[in-house]
Design an enzyme around this catalytic site. Structure first.
Site, PDB file in Angstrom:
ATOM      1  CB  CYS A  14     -11.574 -33.039 -44.418  1.00  0.00           C
ATOM      2  SG  CYS A  14     -12.064 -31.501 -44.920  1.00  0.00           S
ATOM      3  CG  ASP A 430      -2.649 -47.185 -17.101  1.00  0.00           C
ATOM      4  OD1 ASP A 430      -2.065 -46.456 -16.257  1.00  0.00           O
ATOM      5  OD2 ASP A 430      -3.838 -47.106 -17.606  1.00  0.00           O
ATOM      6  CG  ASP A 635      -7.006 -47.273 -20.939  1.00  0.00           C
ATOM      7  OD1 ASP A 635      -6.201 -46.675 -20.231  1.00  0.00           O
ATOM      8  OD2 ASP A 635      -8.053 -47.646 -20.413  1.00  0.00           O
ATOM      9  CG  ASP A 639      -2.071 -44.338 -20.011  1.00  0.00           C
ATOM     10  OD1 ASP A 639      -1.466 -44.171 -18.868  1.00  0.00           O
ATOM     11  OD2 ASP A 639      -2.931 -45.070 -20.018  1.00  0.00           O
TER      12      ASP A 639
END
Lengths: 748, 119
Positions: A14, A430, A635, A639
Site C-alpha cells: 500500500c 439509472d 454511476d 446505484d
C-alpha cells in the site's frame, strides 16, 4: 563518494509502505535521498558508499518488515523478450532439422516414393542413423517433460508423444537390427522411422506456431504498458526538470507542452488545452480542458501548454489501475471452462488406456499382419489425441476479449461477467448522470413586460447566487456564460420547497415554482399552457415576479426552464441495444411526468419513476423475478446495491469509486454506445469460445475412434500416424488463431 | 485363441488397470501451509495439494525448473491470478481466500493441475 542504487523490495502492498520505507532508508547515516515506488516495487537510494553498505540498506528495509533484493538481477521486459526469442529460435532449428531428416527417411521408405530415392537412403541402417538425432535431440524436450510428469504420477500431451513415437522408433530399430526374427513370424521387415521422425517434426512445428500466436493473446497488456510516458517535466523550486515518472510525487507541478504525453493523473492548475483521451476512454474526439479539470496519465496533449498538479502517481494512476484490472480479469475463469477442466484432468490417462485396448483388439481380431496393424493404430491413437486444444479453447478467447474491451474503454472485471453479459435481455439505466449529463442546464428563457431575456436571466441569477439549490447553479452558470453583470441582493430568503426571494435596487423579487407564485398572489394563468408544455417535456419551470414598490402587486416578468440534458450518445446507444433485442428500462427518483418525458424522448417504454435510492435494488430483483437476465447501468453511490444485485452491473467510469467497485463492467467513456459494445463483445467472445470448444472436443471425439479403427469394418479406412500428427499440430494452432480473430471483429 | 493372443489380451487388461492405478487412483495427501510455501514447478506442481486457512494471507512461491512452455504460466482462476513464471525465479502469489473449498489451479494450457484446499 555518492552512489545511486535501485533495488527491488518485497512485501509492499500500500501507499503507506512507501512512506515507512522512505523514512527508514533516509534515517540511515550517509543516505541523502531515498525514493520508493509502489508500482514497480523498487527503491532508489542515493548514498555515500564510504558510510553505507548493501547490508545497512538491507537491514533498514528489513527493520520495518520488508525484504530488500539488493543483489537480485533486475529483469526487464527486454530480457524476457530476448529469452522468448531465443527459445523460439531453438525450436525453429529443431523443426527444420527434424523435418529435413524425417523427409529424407520418408523419401527412402515410403512405398512408391522410395523408387526415386538414392540407394543409401533406402538402407535401414542409414534411416536409423538419421532418426536418432530427431528422436533423442529434437524430441528430448518430450522425454524430459514425460519423466518429470511421471514423477508426479501425472501425464500430459508429451507423454502421449513419447509413448507413440518411442513405440514406432523401437519397433523400427528392432526390425533393423534383427530382420530375421521379424521375417520368421511372417512379417516383412520394414521400419517406421519416418513415422516417428515426421511426427516429432510436425508437433514441434505446431508448437512453434502456437508459441508465436499465443504471444498475441496478451498483447493488450503490453499495449497498455506501452502507453505510459517515460519522463515528466516537473517544476520544483521554480526550476523545470525532466525526471523519470517513477520519481514523480503527489503534489508535483508538471508542465506539459503540445504533442506531449501527460505522465500521471492530476488537476490542471494553469493553462488550457485540447486532450486526446482516446487511448484510455476509447472516445475519438479530443476533450477541451481548463484549470480545475482533471487530466489522466498516458493521454496525449494536443494544442496548448499547461501545468497540472499530480494527484495520483505510480500504481494509483488510472492507467495502472486499468492494467491491474485487465491482468486480473485475464487470469479469471469463465464458467463455460468447467467442462473442459473436468475432461482434461482425465483425458491423457484415458487415451493411454484406449491405446492399450486398441493394441489388444487389433492384435487379437485384426487381419494379418495383425502386429503391424496393432502397432500403427496404437501410435495413431496416441498421436491424434490433443488435450492442448481443449485447454486453450476458453482462456485464449477470454484474454483476447478482455484485452479488446480495454482498448475500447470497456473494463471487464472477470471472465464470468464477460460470459454472463451475452445472456442479458433487459438493461436498466439509472437516469441522472447516466442517461443525462447530471448537470441541469437552462433551456428556455421567456420574458414579459417588454424586458429583454438577458435582464430576466440577470435578475434570476443575482437572486439565486446565494442559494445552494442545484437548479440555482445552472442559472448562475448560464448568466456567467453570457457575461451578464449580477446585482447586489438584500433581504435574501430561501423558502424551502418553493423558491427564493430578495430585494434588488429597492424592488422585491420572488423566484420559484407555482406554489410560491400562488402564495404571493401572482397570476400565472395566462402562461399555464406554455408552462404545462415545458413541464411535460421534462423541464422544471421557474417563474420570476417583481414588485416595484411596497403595497403594489407582484407582476410576472419571466419564465426560466431548467432541464437535465440527455447525453448526445443516449439515443443511439439505446437504439443499438434495442436492435440487439434487449429491453431497456429507465429508473429514476424523478416525478412520473419528467421521467415519462425523458423516456419518451429516448424511446423507452418502461419507466420506473419516483423510485427512492434504497428501492432501486428491489426493482432490479423484481425484474429478475420475471425471469430476465438483468444488467444495471449506473454511476452514483446510491446505484451500488442495484449494480451488485444485477446479473451484470455496469458502472459509468465517470461515476463514483463505490459504483465502479460494485460493478462487473466499467465503461471509462461517457459514451452510452459502449453499453451495446460490451454486450456485442461478450456475444462475439462466447461465439469464439463455443467454436473453439466445438473444434477441440469434436476433433478428439471424432478422430480418436477413427484412429482406433472404428471405420475399418465399414470402409477399410485407417488413419496413418503421420496424418494424425498433422491434425494434432494444427488443432492447437487453429484454436489460438480463432481466438486471435476476435481482435479483428467490430464491436461498435 | 492362440497363446500369444491370450498374452496380449492379459497384457492389455493389466496395462489399462495399471494406467488407471498409476494416474487416476493417485490421491496425494495435502500439505498444510501456515504462512508461505515453495511450490516447485517441474513436470507438475510439488507439493501438488496444499491446504491453507480461510481469511488469512498465504504466500505461494512458485519456482519453475521445467523449461517446457506449457508450465511458463500458472493460472489460479478462482483467485483471478494469471502469472508468468520465468525459469528458475521465485514468483510469489499472495492469497487471502474468503471462502472455503477446493480450488484447482493449472498451467496456462490446463494440462498440469495443483490443488488449494481452503479450510
Amino acid at each position: 563518494m555518492q552512489t545511486k542504487k535501485t533495488f527491488s523490495i518485497k512485501g509492499m502492498h500500500c501507499a503507506s509502505c512507501v512512506m515507512v520505507l522512505e523514512q527508514s532508508l533516509k534515517k540511515v547515516e550517509g543516505v541523502s535521498e531515498a525514493t520508493v515506488n509502489l508500482a514497480t516495487e523498487k527503491a532508489t537510494v542515493t548514498y555515500d558508499s564510504q558510510k553505507v553498505t548493501d547490508a545497512t540498506l538491507s537491514s533498514a528495509v528489513s527493520n520495518v518488515g520488508y525484504q530488500a533484493l539488493i543483489t537480485e538481477e533486475i529483469r526487464t521486459e527486454d530480457d524476457e523478450q530476448k529469452e522468448k526469442q531465443q527459445e523460439l529460435r531453438a525450436l525453429r532449428l529443431k523443426v527444420i532439422v527434424s523435418l529435413t531428416l524425417g523427409g529424407l527417411i520418408l523419401w527412402g521408405a515410403f512405398p512408391g516414393l522410395m523408387k526415386t530415392a538414392p540407394m543409401f537412403l533406402q538402407n535401414f541402417w542409414v534411416q536409423l542413423l538419421l532418426a536418432v538425432p530427431v528422436q533423442f535431440w529434437a524430441g528430448f524436450g518430450f522425454y524430459r517433460a514425460t519423466i518429470s510428469a511421471l514423477k508426479h504420477r501425472t501425464a500430459n500431451m508429451d507423454t502421449l508423444v513419447v509413448i507413440g513415437t518411442t513405440v514406432a522408433f523401437a519397433y523400427s530399430a528392432f526390425v533393423t537390427i534383427f530382420p530375421q526374427l521379424v521375417t520368421n513370424i511372417g512379417i516383412e521387415p520394414a521400419p517406421y522411422f519416418d513415422t516417428a521422425a515426421i511426427i516429432i517434426g510436425l508437433i514441434l512445428l505446431g508448437r512453434y506456431f502456437e508459441a508465436r500466436a499465443k504471444a498475441g493473446t496478451s498483447e493488450a497488456i503490453k499495449k497498455l504498458i506501452g502507453l505510459q510516458a517515460k519522463t515528466a517535466r516537473v517544476v520544483r523550486d521554480n526550476k523545470e526538470m525532466d525526471i523519470p515518472i517513477s520519481e514523480v510525487i503527489i503534489g508535483d507541478g508538471i508542465r506539459v507542452r503540445p504533442g506531449e504525453k501527460i505522465p500521471v493523473d492530476g488537476i490542471i492548475i494553469d493553462g488550457e488545452s485540447s486532450i486526446d483521451e482516446s487511448m484510455v476512454t476509447g472516445e475519438s474526439m479530443p476533450v477541451d480542458k481548463v484549470a480545475g479539470d482533471t487530466v489522466v496519465g498516458a493521454t496525449m496533449n494536443k494544442t496548448g501548454t499547461f501545468t497540472f498538479k499530480a494527484t495520483k502517481v505510480g500504481g494509483e494512476t488510472m492507467l495502472a489501475q486499468i492494467i491491474k484490472l485487465v491482468q486480473e480479469a485475464q487470469g479469471s475463469k469463465a464458467p463455460i471452462q468447467r467442462l473442459a477442466d473436468l475432461v482434461s484432468s482425465y483425458f491423457v490417462p484415458v487415451v493411454i488406456m484406449l491405446a492399450f485396448a486398441t493394441f489388444a483388439v487389433w492384435y487379437i481380431f485384426g487381419p494379418a499382419p495383425s502386429l503391424l496393424y496393432a502397432l500403427l493404430n496404437t501410435v495413431a491413437v496416441l498421436i491424434i489425441a490433443c488435450p492442448c486444444a481443449m485447454g486453450l479453447a476458453t482462456p485464449t478467447a477470454i484474454m483476447v476479449g478482455i484485452g479488446k474491451g480495454a482498448e475500447h474503454g470497456i473494463l471487464i472485471k472477470d471472465a464470468e461477467s464477460l460470459e454472463t453479459a451475452h445472456k442479458i435481455n433487459t438493461i436498466i439505466f439509472d437516469k441522472t448522470g447516466t442517461l443525462t449529463k447530471g448537470q441541469p442546464e437552462v433551456t428556455d428563457i421567456i420574458s414579459f413586460d417588454g424586458r429583454a431575456q438577458d435582464e430576466v436571466l440577470s435578475l434570476a441569477a443575482s437572486i439565486e447566487k446565494g442559494s445552494e439549490h442545484s437548479l440555482a447553479e445552472a442559472i448562475v452558470k448560464a448568466a456567467e456564460a453570457k457575461h451578464l453583470s449580477l446585482s447586489a441582493v438584500e433581504k435574501f430568503k430561501a423558502i424551502p420547497g418553493r423558491g427564493v426571494e430578495g430585494t434588488i435596487d429597492g424592488k422585491r423579487i420572488v423566484f420559484g415554482n407555482k406554489r410560491l407564485m400562488n402564495k404571493e398572489g401572482v397570476d400565472v394563468s395566462s402562461e399555464g399552457d406554455r408552462i404545462g408544455e415545458m413541464e411535460s417535456s421534462g423541464k422544471t419551470v421557474m417563474m420570476i415576479a417583481l414588485r416595484q414598490a411596497h403595497g403594489e402587486a407582484f407582476k410576472l416578468v419571466g419564465l426560466i426552464a431548467v432541464a437535465d440534458i440527455v447525453k448526445e450518445s443516449a439515443k443511439e446507444g439505446l437504439c443499438a441495444l434495442q436492435k440487439l433485442g434487449i429491453e431497456v428500462v429507465m429508473i429514476t427518483g424523478d416525478n412520473q411526468r419528467t421521467a415519462s418525458a425523458i423516456g419518451q424522448k429516448l424511446g423507452i417504454s418502461r419507466v420506473l419513476a419516483e423510485v427512492l435510492p434504497d428501492q432501486k435494488e428491489a426493482e432490479v430483483r423484481k425484474i429478475q423475478a420475471e425471469g430476465k437476465v438483468v444488467a444495471m447501468v449506473g454511476d452514483g453511490i446510491n446505484d451500488a446495491p442495484a449494480l451488485a444485485a444485477a446479473d451484470v452491473g455496469i458502472a459509468m467510469g465517470t461515476g463514483t469509486d463505490v459504483a465502479i467497485e460494485a460493478a462487473d463492467i466499467t465503461l471509462i467513456s461517457k459514451d452510452l454506445r459502449s453499453v451495446a459494445a460490451a454486450v456485442v463483445l461478450s456475444k462475439k467472445t462466447m461465439r469464439t469460445i463455443r467454436l473453439n470448444l466445438f473444434w477441440a472436443f469434436g476433433y478428439n471425439v471424432i478422430l480418436i475412434p477413427v484412429a482406433m479403427g472404428a471405420l475399418y469394418p465399414f470402409f477399410h479406412l485407417l488413419l496413418n500416424p503421420i496424418f494424425a500428427s498433422v491434425a494434432m499440430a494444427t488443432s492447437s494452432v487453429s484454436v489460438v488463431t480463432n481466438s486471435l480473430l476476435l481482435k479483428r471483429k467490430k464491436i461498435s | 485363441m492362440s497363446i500369444d493372443k491370450i498374452i496380449v489380451f492379459i497384457a492389455g487388461v493389466v496395462g489399462i488397470g495399471l494406467t488407471y492405478w498409476f494416474f487416476l487412483a493417485n490421491k496425494e495427501k495435502e500439505i498444510e501451509v501456515s504462512d508461505s510455501v515453495d511450490i516447485i514447478v517441474d513436470g507438475g506442481y510439488s507439493p501438488e495439494a496444499i491446504s491453507i486457512a480461510k481469511g488469512k494471507t498465504t504466500k505461494l512461491n512458485f519456482i519453475r525448473k521445467d523449461p517446457q512452455a506449457c508450465l511458463e504460466e500458472v493460472v489460479l482462476g478462482d483467485f483471478r491470478i494469471r502469472k508468468q513464471l520465468p525459469l528458475n525465479q521465485k514468483i510469489t502469489v499472495e492469497l487471502t481466500p474468503q471462502r472455503s473449498g477446493e480450488f484447482v489451479y493449472t498451467c496456462g494450457m490446463n494440462m498440469y493441475h495443483g490443488k488449494i484446499i481452503v479450510k
